[in-house]
Design a protein around this motif. Structure first.
Motif, PDB file in Angstrom:
ATOM      1  N   MET A 192     -10.011  23.172  -6.721  1.00 18.50           N
ATOM      2  CA  MET A 192      -9.499  23.524  -5.424  1.00 18.50           C
ATOM      3  C   MET A 192      -8.015  23.878  -5.545  1.00 18.50           C
ATOM      4  SD  MET A 192      -9.250  21.116  -2.065  1.00 18.50           S
ATOM      5  CE  MET A 192     -10.256  21.800  -0.779  1.00 18.50           C
ATOM      6  N   ALA A 193      -7.596  24.957  -4.940  1.00 21.73           N
ATOM      7  CA  ALA A 193      -6.214  25.410  -5.020  1.00 21.73           C
ATOM      8  C   ALA A 193      -5.321  24.517  -4.160  1.00 21.73           C
ATOM      9  CB  ALA A 193      -6.107  26.857  -4.554  1.00 21.73           C
ATOM     10  N   LYS A 194      -4.089  24.330  -4.642  1.00 24.70           N
ATOM     11  CA  LYS A 194      -3.127  23.522  -3.900  1.00 24.70           C
ATOM     12  C   LYS A 194      -2.693  24.273  -2.650  1.00 24.70           C
ATOM     13  CE  LYS A 194       1.560  21.838  -4.127  1.00 24.70           C
ATOM     14  NZ  LYS A 194       2.649  22.773  -3.964  1.00 24.70           N
ATOM     15  N   LYS A 195      -2.687  23.587  -1.513  1.00 25.02           N
ATOM     16  CA  LYS A 195      -2.261  24.196  -0.265  1.00 25.02           C
ATOM     17  C   LYS A 195      -0.733  24.193  -0.246  1.00 25.02           C
ATOM     18  CE  LYS A 195      -3.190  24.220   4.580  1.00 25.02           C
ATOM     19  NZ  LYS A 195      -4.134  25.191   5.015  1.00 25.02           N
ATOM     20  N   ILE A 196      -0.148  25.362   0.004  1.00 24.23           N
ATOM     21  CA  ILE A 196       1.305  25.444   0.003  1.00 24.23           C
ATOM     22  C   ILE A 196       1.844  25.246   1.417  1.00 24.23           C
ATOM     23  CG2 ILE A 196       1.365  26.913  -2.039  1.00 24.23           C
ATOM     24  CD1 ILE A 196       1.956  29.279  -0.263  1.00 24.23           C
ATOM     25  N   THR A 197       3.076  24.780   1.495  1.00 21.27           N
ATOM     26  CA  THR A 197       3.701  24.519   2.784  1.00 21.27           C
ATOM     27  C   THR A 197       4.153  25.830   3.427  1.00 21.27           C
ATOM     28  OG1 THR A 197       5.925  24.313   1.864  1.00 21.27           O
ATOM     29  CG2 THR A 197       4.566  22.295   1.927  1.00 21.27           C
ATOM     30  N   LEU A 198       4.490  25.746   4.712  1.00 10.02           N
ATOM     31  CA  LEU A 198       5.007  26.925   5.400  1.00 10.02           C
ATOM     32  C   LEU A 198       6.291  27.415   4.734  1.00 10.02           C
ATOM     33  CD1 LEU A 198       4.460  26.175   9.196  1.00 10.02           C
ATOM     34  CD2 LEU A 198       3.472  28.030   7.877  1.00 10.02           C
ATOM     35  N   GLU A 199       7.151  26.486   4.357  1.00  6.74           N
ATOM     36  CA  GLU A 199       8.407  26.860   3.715  1.00  6.74           C
ATOM     37  C   GLU A 199       8.159  27.617   2.409  1.00  6.74           C
ATOM     38  OE1 GLU A 199       7.712  23.781   4.866  1.00  6.74           O
ATOM     39  OE2 GLU A 199       9.147  23.594   6.524  1.00  6.74           O
ATOM     40  N   GLU A 200       7.198  27.130   1.632  1.00  6.88           N
ATOM     41  CA  GLU A 200       6.851  27.806   0.381  1.00  6.88           C
ATOM     42  C   GLU A 200       6.267  29.188   0.658  1.00  6.88           C
ATOM     43  OE1 GLU A 200       5.777  23.974  -2.466  1.00  6.88           O
ATOM     44  OE2 GLU A 200       4.251  24.737  -1.091  1.00  6.88           O
ATOM     45  N   SER A 201       5.476  29.298   1.720  1.00  3.46           N
ATOM     46  CA  SER A 201       4.907  30.592   2.096  1.00  3.46           C
ATOM     47  C   SER A 201       5.994  31.577   2.489  1.00  3.46           C
ATOM     48  CB  SER A 201       3.924  30.428   3.258  1.00  3.46           C
ATOM     49  OG  SER A 201       2.811  29.669   2.875  1.00  3.46           O
ATOM     50  N   PHE A 202       6.971  31.092   3.271  1.00  2.00           N
ATOM     51  CA  PHE A 202       8.066  31.973   3.693  1.00  2.00           C
ATOM     52  C   PHE A 202       8.885  32.445   2.495  1.00  2.00           C
ATOM     53  CE2 PHE A 202       8.004  29.721   8.044  1.00  2.00           C
ATOM     54  CZ  PHE A 202       7.122  30.653   8.555  1.00  2.00           C
ATOM     55  N   GLU A 203       9.126  31.549   1.536  1.00  2.00           N
ATOM     56  CA  GLU A 203       9.850  31.928   0.327  1.00  2.00           C
ATOM     57  C   GLU A 203       9.070  32.973  -0.470  1.00  2.00           C
ATOM     58  OE1 GLU A 203      11.113  28.587  -2.073  1.00  2.00           O
ATOM     59  OE2 GLU A 203      11.873  27.542  -0.298  1.00  2.00           O
ATOM     60  N   ALA A 204       7.767  32.775  -0.581  1.00  2.90           N
ATOM     61  CA  ALA A 204       6.928  33.731  -1.309  1.00  2.90           C
ATOM     62  C   ALA A 204       6.923  35.079  -0.604  1.00  2.90           C
ATOM     63  CB  ALA A 204       5.506  33.190  -1.445  1.00  2.90           C
TER      64      ALA A 204
END
Length: 64
Positions: free
Chosen positions: A1-13
Motif C-alpha cells: 500500500m502506498a504511503k498517503k502524503i500530507t496536504l503540505e507534501e502535495s502542495f510542495e510536489a
C-alpha cells in the motif's frame, strides 16, 4: 500500500511540477505526464480538503 502524503507534501510536489513545466526543459510528452500527475494530485488535495470541511460542519453543529 502506498504511503498517503500530507496536504503540505502535495502542495510542495505541485510547486515542483509547476517549476519543471515552466522551465521549458521538458519534452511535450513529459509535460503531458507532469500535467496528468498534477491534476491527480489536485483532485486528491480537493478530496482531503472536502473531508476536513465536512468534519468542521459537523463539529460546528451544521452551521457553515
Amino acid at each position: 500500500m502506498a504511503k498517503k502524503i500530507t496536504l503540505e507534501e502535495s502542495f510542495e510536489a505541485l510547486d515542483d511540477i509547476v517549476d519543471q513545466m515552466q522551465s521549458g526543459e521538458l519534452t511535450l510528452e513529459e509535460s503531458f505526464q507532469k500535467y496528468e500527475e498534477g491534476m491527480k494530485m489536485i483532485k486528491n488535495c480537493n478530496d482531503a480538503i472536502d473531508k476536513v470541511e465536512k468534519k468542521l460542519v459537523i463539529i460546528n453543529g451544521g452551521e457553515e
